[in-house]
Design an enzyme around this catalytic site. Structure first.
Site, PDB file in Angstrom:
ATOM      1  N   LEU A   1      37.702 -22.286  12.631  1.00 24.62           N
ATOM      2  CA  LEU A   1      36.485 -23.127  11.932  1.00 24.62           C
ATOM      3  C   LEU A   1      35.884 -22.783  10.893  1.00 24.62           C
ATOM      4  CD1 LEU A   1      35.270 -22.559  16.160  1.00 24.62           C
ATOM      5  CD2 LEU A   1      36.460 -24.866  15.244  1.00 24.62           C
ATOM      6  N   ASP A   2      35.001 -24.066  10.705  1.00 20.88           N
ATOM      7  CA  ASP A   2      34.134 -24.137   9.660  1.00 20.88           C
ATOM      8  C   ASP A   2      33.070 -22.851   9.899  1.00 20.88           C
ATOM      9  OD1 ASP A   2      35.773 -25.509   7.908  1.00 20.88           O
ATOM     10  OD2 ASP A   2      34.462 -27.369   8.285  1.00 20.88           O
ATOM     11  N   ARG A   3      32.861 -22.565   8.701  1.00 16.81           N
ATOM     12  CA  ARG A   3      31.768 -20.600   9.120  1.00 16.81           C
ATOM     13  C   ARG A   3      30.306 -22.056   9.530  1.00 16.81           C
ATOM     14  NH1 ARG A   3      28.520 -17.609   4.577  1.00 16.81           N
ATOM     15  NH2 ARG A   3      27.413 -16.547   5.634  1.00 16.81           N
TER      16      ARG A   3
END
Length: 322
Positions: free
Chosen positions: A148-150
């Site tokens: 997942l993106d930050r």
């Protein structure tokens, strides 16, 4: 609370690195040699690792290998002097028990908060996986099954067995199961339901930052977008991933004229600053639902993570002021 790692400014390294010989155990069998080295060689830049592989300094059973070589149980891996951290250096990763949505012997699914990376690297010292390992020192195997993106919150799967990890990787490669996100976009979304099929290509900015764009030379990508609620100038949508490309939802929505609120790469600075003044300081993208077959039993699992309070609060604000 999870600790949000600061960007690295320095690293403690052994002054006299030496060659190491490691015997590959059952938990590492089947793993790519580059990924294994990234995990084992904490603090060593990936560019150094790949250079060592290309030059033949990394060897498996005394032979040269490519970065995508799969390790087998009993292999003898030669790790060249890569200025590894000292063996007795104390761990600096603060442990954190992330909210657990589902757990059994094969995997644990957590609800990741926004603002924390899933793993160390790219300017951060540690992420979810390192903090989870620190919180569970007795665990023999913990590996990310996907990313997942930050700034994205929500459901994240961590495998507790290599067999489960390989099954999950295979499932995601085949686009089995369903990954559903919720996003708040700028604009009044046109259709109740829309398929976005646009090829995506990775590229680097002049500053070396990774970006993705719609490009005919890119990889095929498919997102299904469903309108959930309209707020005049903004719309809450559901985005189902049918492929799993980097930044796929963000780029598909932005390229369609509906960037995600708070997106610092593909969105509007003006919109982001407006929402920051309202107290909303993140990107509104949340991994809300996973519908997948269990990696070992095949049992259908439906896992859900509710919108975080910050997202709920800003929707209430938009409802009152639309």
């Amino acid at each position: 609370m999870p600790v949000f790692p600061k960007r690295k400014t320095s690293s403690s390294q052994s002054e006299r690195p030496s060659v190491r010989m490691l015997s590959i155990g059952p938990d590492s069998a089947g793993q790519r040699v580059d990924n294994f080295l990234v995990k084992v060689c904490k603090g060593v830049p990936k560019s150094h690792i790949y250079k060592a592989i290309r030059s033949g300094e990394v060897r498996v059973n005394k032979g040269r290998v490519q970065a995508d070589h799969r390790l087998a149980e009993g292999d003898m891996l030669r790790i060249p002097p890569l200025r590894l951290p000292a063996a007795d250096e104390p761990r600096k990763v603060p442990p954190f028990a992330f909210p657990v949505v589902y757990e059994d012997d094969a995997m644990v699914v957590i609800d990741k908060p926004a603002g924390v990376a899933v793993h160390g690297g790219s300017g951060v010292s540690f992420g979810v996986i390192e903090q989870l390992r620190a919180a569970r020192p007795q665990a023999r195997f913990l590996e990310l099954a996907h990313r997942l993106d930050r700034e994205t919150s929500g459901l994240l799967i961590v495998a507790k067995q290599r067999k489960a990890l390989l099954a999950l990787h295979n499932m995601f490669r085949q686009s089995a199961g369903r990954k559903i996100y919720q996003a708040l976009v700028v604009g009044d979304w046109v259709n109740d339901r829309q398929h976005i099929r646009k090829p995506l290509l990775k590229w680097l900015t002049a500053g070396g930052e990774r970006r993705v764009k719609v490009d005919a030379e890119g990889k095929s990508a498919h997102t299904i977008v469903t309108c959930l609620k309209r707020f005049g100038r903004y719309t809450l949508v559901e985005a189902e991933l049918r492929t799993g490309r980097t930044h796929q939802i963000r780029v598909h929505l932005a390229s369609s004229g509906f960037p995600i609120v708070g997106d610092d790469k593909y969105g509007s600075d003006e919109v982001r600053e407006h929402f920051t003044r309202l107290g909303f300081k993140r990107m509104f993208l949340h991994a809300a639902q996973l519908e997948i077959p269990h990696p070992l039993t095949g049992e259908n699992l439906l896992l859900e993570a509710p919108l975080p309070p910050a997202c709920v609060d800003i929707l209430h604000h938009l409802e009152r002021n639309k």
